[in-house]
Write an enzyme that holds these catalytic residues in place. Structure first.
Site, PDB file in Angstrom:
ATOM      1  N   TYR A   1      55.900  12.251  17.310  1.00  9.22           N
ATOM      2  CA  TYR A   1      55.721  13.696  17.352  1.00  9.22           C
ATOM      3  C   TYR A   1      56.218  14.378  16.088  1.00  9.22           C
ATOM      4  O   TYR A   1      56.018  15.569  15.900  1.00  9.22           O
ATOM      5  CB  TYR A   1      56.455  14.252  18.572  1.00  9.22           C
ATOM      6  CG  TYR A   1      55.918  15.575  19.059  1.00  9.22           C
ATOM      7  CD1 TYR A   1      54.604  15.701  19.516  1.00  9.22           C
ATOM      8  CD2 TYR A   1      56.728  16.704  19.074  1.00  9.22           C
ATOM      9  CE1 TYR A   1      54.114  16.910  19.956  1.00  9.22           C
ATOM     10  CE2 TYR A   1      56.243  17.924  19.519  1.00  9.22           C
ATOM     11  CZ  TYR A   1      54.935  18.019  19.966  1.00  9.22           C
ATOM     12  OH  TYR A   1      54.452  19.225  20.393  1.00  9.22           O
ATOM     13  N   GLU A   2      56.862  13.626  15.207  1.00  9.40           N
ATOM     14  CA  GLU A   2      57.387  14.210  13.975  1.00  9.40           C
ATOM     15  C   GLU A   2      56.262  14.780  13.109  1.00  9.40           C
ATOM     16  O   GLU A   2      56.460  15.746  12.370  1.00  9.40           O
ATOM     17  CB  GLU A   2      58.168  13.154  13.198  1.00  9.40           C
ATOM     18  CG  GLU A   2      58.896  13.676  11.978  1.00  9.40           C
ATOM     19  CD  GLU A   2      59.700  12.594  11.279  1.00  9.40           C
ATOM     20  OE1 GLU A   2      60.362  12.922  10.280  1.00  9.40           O
ATOM     21  OE2 GLU A   2      59.660  11.432  11.728  1.00  9.40           O
TER      22      GLU A   2
ATOM     23  N   CYS B   1      55.684   9.782   4.390  1.00  7.71           N
ATOM     24  CA  CYS B   1      55.797   8.406   3.919  1.00  7.71           C
ATOM     25  C   CYS B   1      54.589   7.576   4.320  1.00  7.71           C
ATOM     26  O   CYS B   1      54.302   6.542   3.709  1.00  7.71           O
ATOM     27  CB  CYS B   1      57.083   7.766   4.449  1.00  7.71           C
ATOM     28  SG  CYS B   1      57.186   7.720   6.259  1.00  7.71           S
TER      29      CYS B   1
ATOM     30  N   PHE C   1      71.510   1.815   9.354  1.00  5.88           N
ATOM     31  CA  PHE C   1      71.267   1.472  10.749  1.00  5.88           C
ATOM     32  C   PHE C   1      72.515   1.761  11.581  1.00  5.88           C
ATOM     33  O   PHE C   1      72.469   2.417  12.621  1.00  5.88           O
ATOM     34  CB  PHE C   1      70.884  -0.009  10.833  1.00  5.88           C
ATOM     35  CG  PHE C   1      70.113  -0.376  12.060  1.00  5.88           C
ATOM     36  CD1 PHE C   1      68.776  -0.044  12.185  1.00  5.88           C
ATOM     37  CD2 PHE C   1      70.723  -1.062  13.092  1.00  5.88           C
ATOM     38  CE1 PHE C   1      68.063  -0.388  13.315  1.00  5.88           C
ATOM     39  CE2 PHE C   1      70.020  -1.415  14.221  1.00  5.88           C
ATOM     40  CZ  PHE C   1      68.686  -1.074  14.338  1.00  5.88           C
TER      41      PHE C   1
ATOM     42  N   GLY D   1      79.791  -2.063  11.129  1.00  2.00           N
ATOM     43  CA  GLY D   1      78.695  -1.909  10.172  1.00  2.00           C
ATOM     44  C   GLY D   1      78.382  -0.441   9.941  1.00  2.00           C
ATOM     45  O   GLY D   1      78.146   0.308  10.895  1.00  2.00           O
TER      46      GLY D   1
END
EC number: 1.2.1.70
Length: 415
Positions: A119-120, A58, A196, A192
């Site tokens: 670190y991804e 991304c 998130f 919620g």
């Protein structure tokens, strides 16, 4: 074939576009999915490239390879993207030789990530390289290059704090709670179920398994579905006000325009933790004044992230020093690699002479005699060390021949 060290080094190129150069809309024009990646690799193979790989996330799309100029890689990539080569050249950046190499080291270490130390990216790089390897587009020099790159990244992760701490608000909330919750079972409620809130629920179950999790949402079907998926408790929204006082831990993450957690929902004196991750606030500010309640809002949780980022930035000089160390080792290896044709020739000659001593060979560079095998290996290793530190190739080759031929293991017994 004559291998030129500078030529090999300077042919390493990268053509890239990232979050620093372009917004999401522009980056999206050059995004590469798995199918497109395979198409680009197939075209690279057809065009005669020996080593190419593409990493697309991304935040970036980057194509690495050995080429005469980075624009060759950009042209290859944009044959398959929505964006044109002209647009890529306008928005992207290009590096070659040592600059390109240093960029790859920094990317793999997380130094070039939008969130420093992320670190991804290493996993994404390894996936990209695996695809290129499957297409037979990771040559021997690129393979060794990547070996040094990942060794540096591994050492940075092991010996610095560059990737330490949390970098997401949802996990920072968990980190805050970990410092405060009791080890025994406690009732927890997440209000919620958006992306998130869902992440918060999953992190709670993973990192604080002693909590008895319940889930509530204005749309009951969504909270009921997530609760079933996570094997958690379900609380209907119309029972929220009457049930809040029963919980020890409450986390809110909704888009409600007004507070939905109010002071009148609680009886003072009970110890409880409340985290409000919503903007605007879901928890009335006076709730924090109730005896026994400890509360944190999104700004206070975000401060944890700021501390983490500050600590990571302090580790950058250490990471750069490690990269410099492995870059130097790579260039020393590359200096030796240019002698590969000569070393192979010497090895063949030595093996041939060993045959004349009566040793039976099982291959081009091994014998049935372990002592001769060890001598052959030692001689070649010594030659490589000498070539690495000194440039008198002819002298070193002659010395290697003499060392090998004068060894007692190669003496021919009188018949």
């Amino acid at each position: 074939m004559k291998l030129n060290e500078e030529h090999m080094r300077d042919r390493f190129c990268v053509a890239a576009i990232g979050y620093r150069q372009a917004d999401t809309e522009v980056r999206g024009m050059f995004a590469v999915d798995a199918d497109m990646n395979r198409q680009i690799l197939a075209a690279a193979k057809t065009a005669g490239f020996k080593s190419v790989f593409i990493v697309s996330t991304c935040n970036r799309t980057e194509i690495y390879g050995y080429a005469n100029h980075p624009h060759e890689l950009a042209a290859l990539l944009t044959r398959f993207t929505k964006g044109t080569v002209g647009e890529f050249i306008h928005h992207g950046f290009f590096k070659q030789g040592k600059d390109a190499m240093h960029h790859l080291f920094r990317v793999a270490a997380g130094l070039d990530s939008q969130i420093i130390g992320d670190y991804e990216i290493q996993g994404q790089l390894k996936q990209a390289i695996a695809m290129a390897r499957a297409a037979d587009l990771i040559g021997p020099i690129m393979d060794r290059t990547l070996n040094f790159v990942f060794q540096a990244s591994k050492k940075i992760r092991a010996t610095t704090l560059l990737s330490s701490g949390t970098v997401s608000v949802s996990f920072a909330a968990i980190e805050w709670l970990q410092q405060k919750v009791n080890p025994w079972p406690m009732k927890a409620l997440v209000i919620g179920t958006g992306k998130f809130g869902t992440n918060v629920c999953k992190n709670l179950l993973h990192y604080l398994p002693q909590l008895q999790l319940h889930i509530c949402n204005r749309t009951n079907e969504k909270s009921e579905e997530l609760a079933a998926q996570l094997q958690a408790g379900y609380l209907p929204f119309d029972e929220l006000a009457a049930s809040l006082n029963a919980f020890d831990v409450i986390i809110t993450s909704t888009a409600a325009p007004e507070p939905i957690v109010l002071p009148q929902h609680f009886v003072p004196g009970k110890q409880r933790l409340i985290v409000d991750l919503s903007v605007p606030a879901n928890v009335h500010k006076d709730v924090a004044k109730i005896d026994g309640i400890e509360m944190a809002n999104v700004d206070e949780i975000s401060a944890i992230l700021e501390q983490t980022i500050a600590r990571r930035h302090m580790e950058v000089p250490k990471a750069e020093a490690i990269i410099a160390e492995f870059e130097q080792e790579f260039y020393e290896w590359l200096h030796t690699y240019k002698h590969t044709p000569a070393i192979k020739l010497v090895k063949q000659h030595l093996a041939g002479w060993a045959r004349q001593t009566g040793c039976e060979f099982s291959g081009a560079a091994t014998t049935a005699n372990p002592e001769v095998d060890a001598l052959l290996k030692q001689t070649v290793n010594n030659l490589m060390v000498n070539l690495k530190h000194k440039s008198e190739k002819g002298c070193h080759v002659i010395a290697a021949y003499e060392q090998f031929l004068n060894h007692p293991a190669l003496s021919v017994e009188a018949s």
